[in-house]
Design a protein around this motif. Structure first.
Motif, PDB file in Angstrom:
ATOM      1  N   ALA A   1       2.947  -0.703  -5.090  1.00 35.39           N
ATOM      2  CA  ALA A   1       3.621   0.581  -4.864  1.00 35.39           C
ATOM      3  C   ALA A   1       4.375   0.577  -3.544  1.00 35.39           C
ATOM      4  CB  ALA A   1       2.607   1.721  -4.896  1.00 35.39           C
TER       5      ALA A   1
ATOM      6  N   PRO B   1       1.165   5.902  -5.016  1.00 38.24           N
ATOM      7  CA  PRO B   1      -0.097   5.335  -5.507  1.00 38.24           C
ATOM      8  C   PRO B   1      -1.294   6.281  -5.394  1.00 38.24           C
ATOM      9  CG  PRO B   1       0.367   4.510  -3.314  1.00 38.24           C
ATOM     10  CD  PRO B   1       1.539   5.366  -3.695  1.00 38.24           C
TER      11      PRO B   1
ATOM     12  N   ILE C   1      -2.069   5.708   0.490  1.00 39.11           N
ATOM     13  CA  ILE C   1      -2.454   6.216  -0.821  1.00 39.11           C
ATOM     14  C   ILE C   1      -2.530   7.743  -0.757  1.00 39.11           C
ATOM     15  CG2 ILE C   1      -4.950   6.111  -0.393  1.00 39.11           C
ATOM     16  CD1 ILE C   1      -5.227   4.978  -3.250  1.00 39.11           C
TER      17      ILE C   1
ATOM     18  N   ASN D   1      -7.304  -1.398  -7.174  1.00 35.05           N
ATOM     19  CA  ASN D   1      -6.685  -0.422  -6.273  1.00 35.05           C
ATOM     20  C   ASN D   1      -5.763  -1.110  -5.271  1.00 35.05           C
ATOM     21  OD1 ASN D   1      -8.032   1.867  -7.363  1.00 35.05           O
ATOM     22  ND2 ASN D   1      -9.864   1.363  -6.189  1.00 35.05           N
TER      23      ASN D   1
ATOM     24  N   ILE E   1       2.969  -1.925 -12.176  1.00 36.15           N
ATOM     25  CA  ILE E   1       3.664  -1.099 -11.189  1.00 36.15           C
ATOM     26  C   ILE E   1       5.163  -1.420 -11.147  1.00 36.15           C
ATOM     27  CG2 ILE E   1       3.935  -0.678  -8.702  1.00 36.15           C
ATOM     28  CD1 ILE E   1       1.729   0.976  -9.675  1.00 36.15           C
TER      29      ILE E   1
ATOM     30  N   VAL F   1      -2.456  -1.943  -6.923  1.00 38.83           N
ATOM     31  CA  VAL F   1      -1.663  -0.722  -7.093  1.00 38.83           C
ATOM     32  C   VAL F   1      -0.992  -0.343  -5.785  1.00 38.83           C
ATOM     33  CG1 VAL F   1      -1.789   1.754  -7.532  1.00 38.83           C
ATOM     34  CG2 VAL F   1      -2.999   0.160  -9.039  1.00 38.83           C
ATOM     35  N   CYS F   2      -1.758  -0.360  -4.712  1.00 40.26           N
ATOM     36  CA  CYS F   2      -1.209   0.055  -3.417  1.00 40.26           C
ATOM     37  C   CYS F   2      -0.182  -0.935  -2.884  1.00 40.26           C
ATOM     38  CB  CYS F   2      -2.341   0.234  -2.410  1.00 40.26           C
ATOM     39  SG  CYS F   2      -3.433   1.625  -2.775  1.00 40.26           S
TER      40      CYS F   2
END
Length: 295
Positions: A91, A100, A125, A84, A51, A87-88
């Motif tokens: 982000a 995301p 998200i 996940n 990311i 990623v979140c």
């Protein structure tokens, strides 16, 4: 320190299709064998972005990007390389450029639906990525409906790969990938049964381009992204619809890292889109769909 926020007046484009391929916790991230084969298929360097990598890359280009992992655990037996949650969280530190999306195992039933609701509750998200061919499922399989119910309830967007894929291409037996799962008509029932679920059909849907255009033209909740293909290979009917009937439902996407924004835009600009339609495709349609501006 608060995370930076997007400045849409400064942003020139929103890429709705980029891949997170490495965790920030990997000391020396390397491409998987499948990733190497995919990069070779596209003639691209085997980049494995985190990311933060995506954030730096797109910030330099004054663009935003939708970024996601892909969960193929049921089909391949391999765990999702980037969670996940990572990623979140990552982000959120780059909210000026990174949007995301998560990924869940579509065979996960109620557990996957719970994961979707958890992500929507805990993070800002925007959607969930599905790759039917890699995940080995038909989008209109009723066993997946609990996932769409959770997404419709929480306002998340469903991004479905459609058409042929570079994943497994030129490998023995296509790497075990079955193209049949990614027929765009499999999404038509989903669009009917979940009319408030926003859906993106990813990629020119070769060899089913006309079917994809029919679904997007008929269902107000279905959009098309133009990722995964250099625009010089776009079918003429896709270009015609993108210029006219579907000009408010077509979205810029690259499939980075296998295609770069520079390569995509160089070829796109040869297609002769009017300036107002070009702006819709590159930025405005995505900004509305993603809730970055009022619809």
């Amino acid at each position: 320190m608060s995370a930076p926020q997007p400045d849409l007046d400064r942003i020139v484009a929103i890429d709705v299709h980029t891949h997170v391929q490495a965790s920030v916790d990997e000391a020396d991230p390397t491409p998987s064998e499948g990733g190497k084969a995919l990069a070779d298929y596209f003639g691209a360097p085997p980049v494995v972005p985190t990311i933060p990598d995506l954030a730096a890359f797109y910030r330099e280009r004054r663009m935003m990007c939708v970024a996601f992992p892909v969960n193929t655990s049921w089909a391949t037996g391999r765990e999702q390389r980037v969670s996940n949650d990572e990623v979140c969280r990552q982000a959120a530190l780059a909210a000026d450029v990174v949007i995301p999306f998560g990924s869940v195992d579509p065979h996960g039933g109620k557990a996957a639906a719970r994961e979707i609701r958890r992500l929507a509750t805990e993070y800002p998200i925007k959607g969930i990525k599905f790759h039917p061919s890699s995940q080995a499922f038909f989008p209109d399989d009723r066993d997946t409906y609990p996932l769409y119910e959770a997404m419709e309830e929480t306002g998340l967007i469903a991004l479905f790969h459609s058409g042929q894929t570079g994943v497994g291409a030129r490998q023995r037996g296509g790497g075990g990938i079955r193209l049949k799962y990614s027929h765009p008509m499999c999404v038509d029932d989903v669009a009917v049964d979940f009319p408030d679920l926003k859906i993106i059909l990813a990629h020119p849907s070769f060899p089913w381009q006309e079917e994809a255009l029919a679904v997007a033209g008929h269902k107000p909740n279905v959009y098309i992204d133009l990722s995964g293909w250099s625009p010089k290979y776009f079918p003429p009917i896709l270009v015609q619809y993108a210029r006219t009937l579907l000009k408010s439902k077509v979205l810029f996407g690259t499939d980075y890292p296998v295609l770069t924004p520079e390569k995509w835009l160089t070829e796109f600009d040869k297609l002769g889109f009017a300036d107002d339609v070009r702006k819709l495709v590159l930025k405005d349609n995505a900004a509305k769909l993603l809730g970055l501006v009022a619809a």
